[in-house]
Write a protein that holds these residues in place. Structure first.
Motif, short mmCIF file in Angstrom:
data_model
loop_
_atom_site.label_atom_id
_atom_site.label_comp_id
_atom_site.label_asym_id
_atom_site.label_seq_id
_atom_site.Cartn_x
_atom_site.Cartn_y
_atom_site.Cartn_z
N UNK A 48 10.19 -1.71 5.73
CA UNK A 48 9.60 -2.61 6.73
C UNK A 48 8.23 -3.10 6.27
N UNK A 49 7.38 -2.17 5.88
CA UNK A 49 6.02 -2.52 5.46
C UNK A 49 5.46 -1.39 4.62
N UNK A 50 4.53 -1.73 3.74
CA UNK A 50 3.86 -0.70 2.96
C UNK A 50 2.41 -1.09 2.76
N UNK A 51 1.59 -0.07 2.51
CA UNK A 51 0.17 -0.30 2.24
C UNK A 51 -0.27 0.64 1.15
N UNK A 52 -1.09 0.14 0.23
CA UNK A 52 -1.69 0.96 -0.81
C UNK A 52 -3.07 1.35 -0.28
#
Length: 124
Positions: A48-52
């Motif tokens: 769905x979504x990812x963040x570093x």
């Protein structure tokens, strides 16, 4: 080791909003690629979504762009998924995930730590 615990799921009507939270713990959190995935009944799990976490760069599935926002709070070791304008097709179990060793942080990266999941149900 990274431990993940999700919360914030529930039932809403179409057009409503929910905010999912993921409490992360473990020494590698600050260097982690964090993501939200979902799995609907009879369907494969999808990103769905990812963040570093180090740079706050984000990536979204086309189906949620403009409606969902992933964010993090380093001080609290939390990752959030704000979901607006929810649709019945967003109904699924949502999982928080993390990967601590990776060449590229993306939704296609093999995530190796998973939470237990939280149910989101959107009625029409």
């Amino acid at each position: 080791q990274v431990q993940l615990v999700e919360s914030g799921g529930g039932s809403v009507q179409a057009g409503g909003s929910l905010r999912l939270s993921c409490a992360a713990s473990g020494d590698t959190y600050i260097n982690s690629c964090m993501g939200w995935f979902r799995q609907a009944p009879g369907k494969e799990r999808e990103g769905v979504a990812r963040i570093y976490v180090m740079t706050s760069s984000t990536e979204y599935a086309d189906s949620v762009k403009g409606r969902f926002t992933i964010s993090h709070d380093n001080a609290k070791n939390m990752v959030y998924l704000q979901m607006n304008n929810l649709k019945p097709e967003d109904t699924a179990i949502y999982y928080c995930a993390a990967v601590s060793t990776f060449a590229l942080c993306s939704l296609s990266t093999p995530f190796d730590y998973w939470g237990q999941g939280t149910q989101v149900t959107v009625s029409s």
